[in-house]
Design a protein around this motif. Structure first.
Motif, PDB file in Angstrom:
ATOM      1  N   THR A   1      -0.023  14.077   0.630  1.00 23.33           N
ATOM      2  CA  THR A   1       0.461  13.043   1.556  1.00 23.33           C
ATOM      3  C   THR A   1       1.880  13.305   2.049  1.00 23.33           C
ATOM      4  N   LYS A   2       2.511  14.356   1.558  1.00 22.05           N
ATOM      5  CA  LYS A   2       3.921  14.609   1.872  1.00 22.05           C
ATOM      6  C   LYS A   2       4.162  14.712   3.377  1.00 22.05           C
TER       7      LYS A   2
ATOM      8  N   GLY B   1      -9.253   9.806  -2.797  1.00 28.09           N
ATOM      9  CA  GLY B   1      -9.863  11.075  -3.189  1.00 28.09           C
ATOM     10  C   GLY B   1     -10.806  11.661  -2.161  1.00 28.09           C
ATOM     11  N   GLU B   2     -10.679  11.261  -0.887  1.00 30.37           N
ATOM     12  CA  GLU B   2     -11.561  11.761   0.161  1.00 30.37           C
ATOM     13  C   GLU B   2     -10.749  12.511   1.214  1.00 30.37           C
TER      14      GLU B   2
ATOM     15  N   LYS C   1      -4.520   7.517   6.929  1.00 33.20           N
ATOM     16  CA  LYS C   1      -4.746   8.858   6.379  1.00 33.20           C
ATOM     17  C   LYS C   1      -4.360   8.902   4.898  1.00 33.20           C
ATOM     18  N   CYS C   2      -3.231   8.292   4.571  1.00 33.78           N
ATOM     19  CA  CYS C   2      -2.797   8.265   3.166  1.00 33.78           C
ATOM     20  C   CYS C   2      -3.767   7.475   2.309  1.00 33.78           C
ATOM     21  N   LEU C   3      -4.308   6.387   2.852  1.00 38.92           N
ATOM     22  CA  LEU C   3      -5.295   5.589   2.119  1.00 38.92           C
ATOM     23  C   LEU C   3      -6.530   6.424   1.794  1.00 38.92           C
ATOM     24  N   ILE C   4      -7.006   7.186   2.778  1.00 39.04           N
ATOM     25  CA  ILE C   4      -8.189   8.034   2.557  1.00 39.04           C
ATOM     26  C   ILE C   4      -7.916   9.057   1.461  1.00 39.04           C
TER      27      ILE C   4
ATOM     28  N   LEU D   1       0.832  -1.204   0.000  1.00 34.47           N
ATOM     29  CA  LEU D   1       0.000   0.000   0.000  1.00 34.47           C
ATOM     30  C   LEU D   1       0.869   1.257   0.000  1.00 34.47           C
ATOM     31  N   LEU D   2       1.918   1.263   0.818  1.00 32.29           N
ATOM     32  CA  LEU D   2       2.826   2.412   0.844  1.00 32.29           C
ATOM     33  C   LEU D   2       3.529   2.589  -0.501  1.00 32.29           C
TER      34      LEU D   2
END
Length: 541
Positions: free
Chosen positions: A398-399, A427-428, A420-423, A383-384
């Protein structure tokens, strides 16, 4: 002569090694119990016993064993020492996930920073919770999700005999079997009974899976003129399943009665109006009351539960009463749709972390928190990698979060940053779900509660690298849970509450919760929105 016979039998029961032989009853699944013979007696270690079970029954999956502990009223307990077992005892097989969390290594043998999450999940396995105590299950209670590969059941003896001959002829010269009405009825009835074990309202895709599995097992049933040989079987199964639902509704099955026109309000008395059916993999959406119980009896149990909640160190009693009243509570929640505040007053135990886990298991047959954490950790590395590979606006968004993640060694902080990065990747807006405040802003946060539909509030001492002082979940302006240990735990609990309270996913976070459901929890994962499917495909590359 009788005495001699008894003595001979006694000596035969002792193996050549001098250890007494043993017999154990092994519960392989709900409908499958088998006898295990151990001529050399019960092995000295649990691992040896597991291998004996594996060899005896031809099992390929990973599993652990539980035994009935007489000290605790024959409750099944994890087996850690074979000294606890006696001949004629009972074992239960508990399947384990096929994939374990693993630690990725860099070239110098050290663990890479991106893979740090993957190594932590080893302790977050799928714990087993007993779905229902003795006497609280009904014949309609489901205990498993829709299988990855549907298993066609055995039919009556004469049907199986005809199919065996038909398959042999089809293999020899391609001759298809002529199916008699009696044979067709037997096949449809047995297959629909098997479907009902998993779902009351199968989707078209489910029916296609079943018909394809039927033709795969019995190729002589393939139909001419159909592109896959099973289109006609798919339609017949749909009609037969509809007839089964009608029959069960006539017998008072609550998951069908709830959609009857007679039970709907006058302004909702239309077939397609306000239909209540499982939509997110709920195996037990509206269960029947336990055998021998009535709504009045269970209401007495609910009132007793209100008193038990106020006592200390009373988790076991609360758990038993919550399990016993599951059907009453579920019918009330799905049919009446009470507010969160009403549910807090009537079912306060439902808003405890342990009971959210238990309720989710009753509804879906899957563990919640352990599965959520283990899956998140297992997929964290890929995922990362997917998130880091994106450029443009997403990289800018996401920086800062990834910077915090790279600087922290705290697993809870890293999981929070990953979520948080997944959200953001979907696009949310992460701030719609995770609302962060400083310690001196607690009063401001509490004022914000009333305006919140669904979110959790994180109170920190200072910066984003510091652990949270408090994490609260707020639904419809009501604080339902607080003092949670981490943001990842809060995500799991909120996901569980959505199922327990039969809520819709929040509109601005629907892709996030769909990803929680279909990617992380792997529930109904064969049908996804295009956005979530895109992420799922990249995670599998």
């Amino acid at each position: 002569m009788c005495l001699i016979g008894v003595m001979e039998g006694h000596f035969k029961s002792v193996s050549m090694s001098g250890r007494r032989s043993a017999k154990l009853l092994v519960i392989v699944s709900q409908d499958d119990s088998r006898k295990l013979l151990l001529p050399d007696g019960i092995p000295e270690s649990v691992d040896e016993l597991i291998e004996k079970v594996r060899e005896a029954f031809g099992l390929n999956c990973r599993f652990r064993l539980q035994y009935q502990d007489k000290d605790f009223g024959d409750v099944f307990v994890n087996l850690t020492d074979t000294g606890e077992l006696e001949s004629l005892g009972t074992l239960k097989i508990i399947p384990l996930p096929d994939e374990d969390s693993f630690t990725a290594q860099t070239n110098d043998g050290t663990q890479s920073n991106d893979d740090a999450l993957s190594s932590v999940g080893s302790g977050d396995t799928d714990d087993t919770i007993i779905l229902s105590p003795s006497g609280s299950e009904t014949v309609s209670t489901r205990n498993q999700q829709w299988p990855k590969e549907f298993n066609i059941p055995r039919f009556s003896y004469d049907t199986e005999l005809q199919l065996e001959r038909g398959n042999a002829l089809f293999k020899a010269n391609g001759t298809r079997l002529t199916v008699t009405p009696k044979m067709k009825s037997d096949i449809l009835e047995k297959v629909c009974d098997e479907i009902y074990k998993y779902k009351s309202y199968p989707s078209s895709a489910n029916f296609c899976e079943v018909s394809e599995a039927l033709i795969k097992k019995h190729p002589c049933l393939a139909e001419k003129g159909s592109f896959n040989g099973c289109y006609g079987w798919t339609q017949r199964l749909k009609m037969k399943m509809g007839n089964l639902r009608t029959q069960l509704k006539g017998l008072g099955c609550p998951e069908y009665l709830v959609n009857s026109l007679k039970t709907k309000a006058t302004d909702h008395a239309f077939p397609a109006k306000n239909v209540k059916r499982p939509k997110r993999g709920e195996a037990n959406h509206i269960p029947s009351l336990p055998a021998g119980e009535t709504s009045a009896n269970l209401e007495v149990e609910r009132l007793a539960l209100l008193k038990e909640v106020k006592k200390r160190n009373n988790a076991m009693t609360i758990k038993e009463k919550m399990t016993k009243t599951f059907a009453l509570r579920r019918q009330e929640i799905v049919e009446n749709q009470p507010s969160v505040q009403e549910l807090q007053e009537r079912w306060p135990a439902l808003f405890q972390q342990e009971e959210i886990n238990a309720e989710f298991l009753r509804i879906t047959t899957l563990p919640l928190q352990s599965r959520f954490m283990a899956s998140l950790d297992r997929q964290s590395s890929q995922l990362l990698q997917v998130i880091r590979s994106k450029g443009g606006v997403l990289r800018e968004k996401t920086k800062d979060t990834i910077k915090v993640m790279d600087q922290s060694l705290d697993i809870d902080i890293r999981r929070e940053c990953l979520l948080k990065c997944l959200i953001m990747y979907l696009g949310e807006d992460a701030s719609c779900l995770i609302k962060e405040y400083q310690a001196d802003q607690r009063e401001e946060a509490e004022r914000e509660f009333e305006k919140t539909t669904m979110a959790f509030f994180v109170i920190r001492e200072s910066d984003a690298l510091s652990r949270a002082l408090d994490i609260s979940i707020v639904i419809d302006g009501v604080e339902v849970l607080n003092e949670l240990p981490s943001v990842a735990c809060a995500c799991a609990m909120m996901f569980g509450l959505i199922y327990a309270l039969n809520l819709k996913y929040p509109e601005g976070l629907k892709y996030t919760f769909e990803a929680f459901q279909k990617i992380i929890m792997d529930i109904e994962s064969k049908q996804m929105s295009r956005r979530v499917q895109n992420l799922s495909s990249k995670l599998q590359e």
